[in-house]
Scaffold this motif. Structure first.
Motif: not given
Length: 469
Positions: A121-143
């Motif tokens: 779980i920790h590693l998976s969330l770290q992956v998504l956290a790193n991806v979320s730093l790429a900008g609004s489009e990716l943040q909204e996709a994750i959200w």
């Protein structure tokens, strides 16, 4: 891991061969070790991006997940996390190849186990956290993929190991997006916030109790940001947002914990946020408590319902607030009066300085909100010698904007309908312990019955308005 062998059919050549080639190795285990090491550096991530290795890693994650090979899956997730750390090409490739859904599948499986796999779980969330730093489009996709159900499942795990990267994702997605922040602080977002607060409170309570050397290591900036969001939304929507009793107690627990680690030895240079995580956590949790107590004064309690203020008082809220007020140095004008006066009764051994501008005001505000039409609180403050301390707060102070207004509000609430407290103020005047001319210049006067010596605090017309934050 070295002795683990995996069925050959789980690894098609289009998955295994690119990894072996990119690492110049002959086994999957060796390939993962080399690629994880290389991907720690920006130049290594860029080189692997040029080889378009990320889609292959996603396929590997899918194969390992289906094969239930946890040790190799951990290694693959570490590689995926590294590849997505600040490398735009890899982050974009992650989204293009349905990486969010792949990681979400792994997350669900790990989170829904009777004994959740915190490492995955920790590693998976770290992956998504790193991806979320790429900008609004990716943040909204994750959200949109995770809110609210997946976030709620993750927030319900109550592990600091998984809470920190979860907070980072929420922080990144909500930062600069008021709409998402509001979603988080309304149904169905509030249970997510409540789960995180409970995790932080319970986790901090079990770690190194009272170790002041921990400082900002105890809390994360993402946790401070979440508390800031909650405090802002709650303050703006006092009549709309209802904070559950358990959450209120958790916030008090966080406040107590933060008080034990904050350095009160330096005078504040600014209000919130200060840049110190522990101070910000303390300040925002204090403001949340202030507004929770204000809410109870605005609504009528239903029959058999529990007054959250009484619940907080039963968990030593008054003791904590009065203790802090006792230890804080008095406002500047009071300090000057004490220095010039022979009467030192008000100098009660103050040793602490306000860690942010407005801290003393917020403490006074909680007392005022709790005392509003609650005789049990009025009496408790009196019994703990709090009235004299509260009288000190009816002054202007550069380090505490609106301190005077909140001080007046608190005293009015402590004296309203309480003859015993009014008598205490009258006695203080007769003893010379309170400078009533100073209070008069501030818009207050104490009227004392010459026969009974009972007193009441009266606002001079046109001089008082209820403080508004």
């Amino acid at each position: 891991m070295a002795g683990e062998s995996l069925p050959e059919f789980n690894y098609p050549k289009d998955v295994l061969q690119p990894l072996l080639s990119a690492s110049n190795s002959s086994s999957l285990q060796q390939a993962l070790e080399i690629l994880i090491k290389n991907s720690r550096a920006a130049v290594g991530r860029a080189e692997l991006a040029s080889k378009n290795i990320l889609p292959t890693v996603l396929k590997l994650v899918e194969s390992l997940h289906h094969a239930s090979s946890q040790e190799y899956l951990m290694q693959a997730m570490k590689l995926l996390r590294n590849l997505c750390a600040g490398e735009v090409a890899n982050q974009n490739s992650f989204v293009e190849h349905n990486g969010i859904e792949t990681v979400l599948t792994v997350l669900r499986s790990a989170a829904l186990l009777s004994d959740p796999d915190f490492g995955i779980i920790h590693l998976s969330l770290q992956v998504l956290a790193n991806v979320s730093l790429a900008g609004s489009e990716l943040q909204e996709a994750i959200w949109h993929k995770l809110f609210p159900n997946e976030f709620f499942i993750l927030a319900s795990i109550h592990s600091l190991e998984t809470s920190d990267p979860l907070c980072m994702i929420l922080y990144t997605c909500c930062d600069g997006k008021p709409g998402l922040a509001i979603e988080l602080c309304r149904d169905p977002g509030l249970p997510i916030v409540a789960g995180i607060i409970q995790t932080v409170a319970s986790g901090n309570a079990s770690e190194d109790g009272g170790n002041t050397a921990l400082g900002d290591k105890v809390f994360s900036s993402e946790q401070a940001f979440l508390l800031q969001i909650i405090s802002e939304i709650l303050n703006e929507r006092l009549n709309e947002v209802r904070v559950p009793n358990e959450t209120a107690l958790c916030v008090l627990g966080i406040f107590k914990r933060s008080v034990s680690i904050v350095d009160f030895g330096a005078r504040a240079k600014s209000g919130l946020p200060t840049g110190s995580t522990s101070v910000d956590v303390m300040g925002y949790s204090l403001i949340i408590l202030r507004d929770i107590c204000a809410q109870e004064g605005l609504r009528e309690l239903k029959k058999d319902s529990v007054d959250v203020v009484d619940l907080l008082l039963s968990d030593d809220l008054t003791d904590v607030i009065l203790s802090l007020l006792h230890d804080l140095e008095p406002p500047a004008i009071i300090r000057k009066t004490l220095k010039d006066s022979e009467n030192q009764e008000l100098n009660l051994g103050s040793t602490k300085l306000c860690p942010y501008k407005g801290f003393q005001r917020d403490l006074v505000a909680i007392i005022g909100n709790c005392a509003y039409r609650r005789k049990n609180v009025q009496d408790e403050i009196s019994q703990k010698s709090g009235i004299l301390r509260l009288l000190q707060q009816c002054v202007t102070d550069d380090d505490n904007p609106y301190l005077r207004e909140w001080g007046i509000w608190s005293l009015r609430n402590l004296l309203e309908g309480n003859a015993e407290n009014q008598q205490i103020v009258a006695d203080l005047q007769l003893q010379g312990s309170v400078d009533m001319p100073e209070l008069a210049r501030l818009g207050l006067k104490v009227e004392v019955d010459q026969n009974t010596h009972c007193a009441k605090l009266v606002n001079i017309p046109g001089s008082y308005t209820k403080p508004v934050e």
